[in-house]
Design a protein around this motif. Sequence first.
Motif, PDB file in Angstrom:
ATOM      1  N   SER A 139       0.834  -1.213   0.000  1.00  0.00           N
ATOM      2  CA  SER A 139       0.000   0.000   0.000  1.00  0.00           C
ATOM      3  C   SER A 139       0.861   1.252   0.000  1.00  0.00           C
ATOM      4  O   SER A 139       0.501   2.261  -0.601  1.00  0.00           O
ATOM      5  CB  SER A 139      -0.957  -0.001   1.192  1.00  0.00           C
ATOM      6  N   GLU A 140       2.009   1.187   0.673  1.00  0.00           N
ATOM      7  CA  GLU A 140       2.920   2.343   0.680  1.00  0.00           C
ATOM      8  C   GLU A 140       3.438   2.626  -0.729  1.00  0.00           C
ATOM      9  O   GLU A 140       3.504   3.785  -1.155  1.00  0.00           O
ATOM     10  CB  GLU A 140       4.115   2.101   1.616  1.00  0.00           C
ATOM     11  N   VAL A 141       3.849   1.573  -1.436  1.00  0.00           N
ATOM     12  CA  VAL A 141       4.377   1.754  -2.792  1.00  0.00           C
ATOM     13  C   VAL A 141       3.283   2.310  -3.702  1.00  0.00           C
ATOM     14  O   VAL A 141       3.501   3.265  -4.461  1.00  0.00           O
ATOM     15  CB  VAL A 141       4.918   0.415  -3.351  1.00  0.00           C
ATOM     16  N   PHE A 174      10.283   4.954  -7.638  1.00  0.00           N
ATOM     17  CA  PHE A 174      10.942   5.748  -6.601  1.00  0.00           C
ATOM     18  C   PHE A 174      10.330   5.527  -5.221  1.00  0.00           C
ATOM     19  O   PHE A 174      11.030   5.649  -4.209  1.00  0.00           O
ATOM     20  CB  PHE A 174      10.980   7.230  -6.986  1.00  0.00           C
ATOM     21  N   ALA A 175       9.059   5.152  -5.174  1.00  0.00           N
ATOM     22  CA  ALA A 175       8.490   4.795  -3.867  1.00  0.00           C
ATOM     23  C   ALA A 175       9.160   3.528  -3.360  1.00  0.00           C
ATOM     24  O   ALA A 175       9.557   3.441  -2.185  1.00  0.00           O
ATOM     25  CB  ALA A 175       6.981   4.601  -3.983  1.00  0.00           C
ATOM     26  N   ALA A 176       9.308   2.542  -4.236  1.00  0.00           N
ATOM     27  CA  ALA A 176       9.889   1.258  -3.821  1.00  0.00           C
ATOM     28  C   ALA A 176      11.339   1.437  -3.387  1.00  0.00           C
ATOM     29  O   ALA A 176      11.756   0.915  -2.340  1.00  0.00           O
ATOM     30  CB  ALA A 176       9.785   0.247  -4.959  1.00  0.00           C
ATOM     31  N   VAL A 177      12.115   2.202  -4.187  1.00  0.00           N
ATOM     32  CA  VAL A 177      13.528   2.415  -3.830  1.00  0.00           C
ATOM     33  C   VAL A 177      13.621   3.254  -2.548  1.00  0.00           C
ATOM     34  O   VAL A 177      14.420   2.964  -1.655  1.00  0.00           O
ATOM     35  CB  VAL A 177      14.270   3.097  -5.001  1.00  0.00           C
ATOM     36  N   PHE A 202      11.090  -2.887  -3.957  1.00  0.00           N
ATOM     37  CA  PHE A 202       9.987  -3.421  -3.153  1.00  0.00           C
ATOM     38  C   PHE A 202      10.452  -4.612  -2.340  1.00  0.00           C
ATOM     39  O   PHE A 202      10.206  -4.695  -1.121  1.00  0.00           O
ATOM     40  CB  PHE A 202       8.820  -3.813  -4.067  1.00  0.00           C
ATOM     41  N   TYR A 203      11.161  -5.540  -2.995  1.00  0.00           N
ATOM     42  CA  TYR A 203      11.572  -6.761  -2.284  1.00  0.00           C
ATOM     43  C   TYR A 203      12.588  -6.449  -1.185  1.00  0.00           C
ATOM     44  O   TYR A 203      12.442  -6.904  -0.042  1.00  0.00           O
ATOM     45  CB  TYR A 203      12.144  -7.768  -3.285  1.00  0.00           C
ATOM     46  N   LEU A 239      13.812  -5.776   4.630  1.00  0.00           N
ATOM     47  CA  LEU A 239      14.334  -4.922   5.712  1.00  0.00           C
ATOM     48  C   LEU A 239      13.236  -4.560   6.714  1.00  0.00           C
ATOM     49  O   LEU A 239      13.480  -4.526   7.922  1.00  0.00           O
ATOM     50  CB  LEU A 239      14.947  -3.648   5.123  1.00  0.00           C
ATOM     51  N   PHE A 240      12.038  -4.294   6.229  1.00  0.00           N
ATOM     52  CA  PHE A 240      10.923  -3.985   7.145  1.00  0.00           C
ATOM     53  C   PHE A 240      10.588  -5.200   7.997  1.00  0.00           C
ATOM     54  O   PHE A 240      10.316  -5.074   9.191  1.00  0.00           O
ATOM     55  CB  PHE A 240       9.682  -3.544   6.364  1.00  0.00           C
TER      56      PHE A 240
END
Lengths: 313, 261
Positions: free
Chosen positions: B115-117, B160-163, B248-249, B254-255
Amino acid sequence: MNSPLEMTAMNAIITVNNLHKSYAGQRVVDDISLTIQRGECYGLLGPNGAGKSTTLRLLLGLTAPDGGTVSLLGHNVPGHAREARVRIGVVPQMDTLDPDFTVAENLLVYGRYFNIPDAEIKRRIPGLLEFASLSSKKDAMVPTLSGGMKRRLSLARALVNDPDVIFLDEPTTGLDPQARHLIWQRLRELTSQGKTMVLTTHFMEEAERLCHRLGILDHGRMIAQDTPQDMIRNHIEPQVVEVFGDNVEAWAAEYAQKFSQRHEVSGETAFCYVRDAQPLLEHLHGHAELRYMHRPANLEDVFIKLTGREMRD
Amino acid sequence: MNASFFALPELTLRFWPIWRRHLFVWWKVAIPSILGHLADPLIYMLGLGFGLGKIIPEMGGTSYLLFLAGGTLCYSTMNSASFEALYSGFSRMFHQRTWDAILNTPMTLDDIVLSEVLWGATKSLMSGLAVLLVIWLLGMAHTWLALWTIPLALLIGLCFAAVGLIMTALAPSYDFFMYYFTLVITPMMMLSGVFFPVEQLPAALQLVSAVLPLTHAIDLVRPLLIGDVPNEIVLHLMVLVAYTVLGFYISLVLFRHRLAK
């Protein structure tokens, strides 16, 4: 007719066996086993850092154990924790309300995470607000609420999916006595509705008032499990005389042992644990320089006896 | 790191109520947000375009203002997704504990990160649309091909959201993001052909430029605004998709590690 053992197995909502969890080599949860029955209010007590919150996180499947098993509403956790959480409500220790939303919007947005249709959530909101004594605050923004109101909104939010089990992590920490009593009253209502509750606390009064059964955690280990009454009966003498005054240490060294089954001196107070207080009280009448308080033993005495008096940070 | 942190993401439609939450928050501040999306490109394009445009009548075979429009669209969409993923994402994860609240419901971290991406990309889409509106207001819209930049704004946003979320996953505090903006985003603007053609750079820097996602975004967007079909469309798209998937991955792993504590 089922045997008592089968009944127990049928009604167990949460079953935890030999749970282990370490962080950076430190055992935070060390071989914990427990069973919680349908309709029970179970309290996890323990000093700061005893592993209460980590145990809750393990029960909810938010972190994976290093060993042991958790079954929650018939689902294996953490593997199927998501399915179990459909029927669960959580009141976290820290405020996690959405500050950008009003009280009612918080409930609406949260209900959507459970895939409840908007119309159904909106039908439930007035009842939830009434339960939380927040009906007049329906359109108030979260940052304008007091601490007690925020906690009650967290409670209402945890009920939006009409859960079978409610987890509460230190539900009244940081609240004033009025706010605390209102929360207690609401939690007792939930218990009488048959909701199963698991709460952590370090308020002994809270545990004694609300919980059917308690587990005391220390250094990640379960050191005692019982009803509040049996916890006091089985672990400690029934009466306590607290003696205080300038020369209490000298007095205790000479007499405490003689008149009490067990005693401890902490600061300027001698705690005398006794089966019969009469001889000690008569003796104290002859010591005008000392004051005293005679009271029945309570859960806090048990807690201190089992976990010690030293500070935990 | 625990092996389970490396599990492939579970992509489901469960992200929808979380995305709606973000939209609902945005809706409350929609007017200043839209003004920001419009004002930023307008100021750059008016300031640089008319100022420099007087001195530089032509660049890359077109007017400097139109040349700049392609760069502006790309860096605006990049910035929107980056700010959303870093500052707003960190606020939701750490400061406001929105993620903690959501994790207590039948949602997973995979749903939240997805959802963030998607929300970051949504902000990029808004930003892209705003730049297109500015281009139209300035009288530079003369090709239907320009409409292809709308789905591209979404893809640049995803990328850029994913990175950016990798930074969010690693950040101890908001201050950490200064590194990313000063050491990654700003140099990327200079190296990717926002203000001048990449061919102006020394050969070594051109090599660096060739691996940057913003370069590929601009190689797609700029010709479309001018009215040309871009070269090597598949290559450019694949680079942007690769950054999206990897970002994303990596951020999800990391999250998972960070939130297991």
